[in-house]
Design a protein around this motif. Structure first.
Motif, PDB file in Angstrom:
ATOM      1  N   ASP A 292      84.283 -29.728 -25.178  1.00  0.00           N
ATOM      2  CA  ASP A 292      84.018 -29.819 -26.613  1.00  0.00           C
ATOM      3  C   ASP A 292      83.337 -31.148 -26.942  1.00  0.00           C
ATOM      4  OD1 ASP A 292      85.192 -27.396 -26.913  1.00  0.00           O
ATOM      5  OD2 ASP A 292      87.061 -28.143 -27.792  1.00  0.00           O
TER       6      ASP A 292
ATOM      7  N   PHE B  93      85.135 -30.797 -34.284  1.00  0.00           N
ATOM      8  CA  PHE B  93      84.452 -29.645 -33.687  1.00  0.00           C
ATOM      9  C   PHE B  93      85.338 -28.404 -33.802  1.00  0.00           C
ATOM     10  CE2 PHE B  93      83.774 -26.964 -29.873  1.00  0.00           C
ATOM     11  CZ  PHE B  93      82.461 -26.584 -30.109  1.00  0.00           C
TER      12      PHE B  93
ATOM     13  N   TRP C 243      81.484 -22.797 -31.212  1.00  0.00           N
ATOM     14  CA  TRP C 243      80.053 -22.571 -30.984  1.00  0.00           C
ATOM     15  C   TRP C 243      79.610 -21.288 -31.659  1.00  0.00           C
ATOM     16  CZ3 TRP C 243      77.383 -26.431 -28.930  1.00  0.00           C
ATOM     17  CH2 TRP C 243      78.039 -27.355 -28.093  1.00  0.00           C
TER      18      TRP C 243
ATOM     19  N   ALA D  52      76.791 -26.061 -32.289  1.00  0.00           N
ATOM     20  CA  ALA D  52      78.134 -26.555 -32.607  1.00  0.00           C
ATOM     21  C   ALA D  52      78.430 -26.411 -34.098  1.00  0.00           C
ATOM     22  CB  ALA D  52      78.266 -28.017 -32.178  1.00  0.00           C
TER      23      ALA D  52
END
Length: 212
Positions: A164, A172, A175, A198
């Motif tokens: 990540d 985050f 995806w 991302a």
């Protein structure tokens, strides 16, 4: 006189006591010898009959057909066939297999492509040879920073999930497939080039920043 009709030569002979002695059978690749017929006739010559004039006996043959089996090795099915003119007839359509390119037919157990101009002398199995198609998966960490991209080449198997990424002031959260806008499932297979972007959440906020 013996006309072997494309087979191995048979020497001419004389009659003995009015009869001719039957010679050893001739041979011919890809054919089965059936017997001798008097030239111009269709009935097998009886070697017990007397010969009353000079004659020519002609060999008669039957084409041997061999089975040719096509093993598509995981691809679409290809029907088996018989030899024609002692050669295997190449299928009119190549088999297909997701994630692979068809690279030809190989005789079972051989590492050399089969030449369809070669004669078939026994039942054979031809196996499809495949080359894996490789796709490029691009991971875009930040649309605003061109240097934050990494590349990975894969085949039709699942994409390896990278570590990540980190971004100051952001969290985050996954995806996303750039072409569909959907979150990518790393258990899925891919059959095309792929760009994964991302998705971030502002630190302390629970609203995702969709990168589209």
């Amino acid at each position: 006189t013996f006309n072997s009709n494309g087979g191995s030569a048979v020497a001419a002979a004389k009659t003995v006591g009015g009869k001719v002695t039957k010679p050893a059978d001739p041979t011919r690749a890809g054919y089965k010898f059936l017997g001798w017929c008097k030239q111009g006739g269709s009935t097998a010559w009886n070697f017990g009959d007397k010969v009353t004039a000079d004659i020519t006996l002609v060999a008669t043959w039957e084409v041997i057909e061999y089975n040719v089996t096509f093993d598509s090795a995981g691809g679409s099915a290809v029907a088996a066939a018989k030899t024609s003119g002692q050669k295997a007839v190449e299928p009119t359509r190549d088999p297909t297999r997701a994630g692979y390119i068809f690279a030809g037919w190989y005789k079972q157990g051989s590492s050399t492509a089969w030449n369809f101009g070669d004669k078939v002398t026994a039942d054979i199995t031809l196996v499809a040879n495949w080359q894996i198609v490789e796709y490029t998966v691009t991971f875009v960490f930040d649309n605003d920073e061109n240097d934050n991209e990494s590349y990975s080449t894969v085949n039709h198997k699942v994409v390896t999930r990278p570590e990540d990424p980190k971004k100051k002031g952001n969290k985050f959260s996954g995806w996303y497939n750039q072409s569909t806008g959907k979150k990518w499932n790393f258990d899925d297979e891919t059959f095309d080039n792929l760009t994964l972007v991302a998705e971030w959440e502002l630190a302390g906020d629970h609203s995702p920043i969709i990168p589209f």
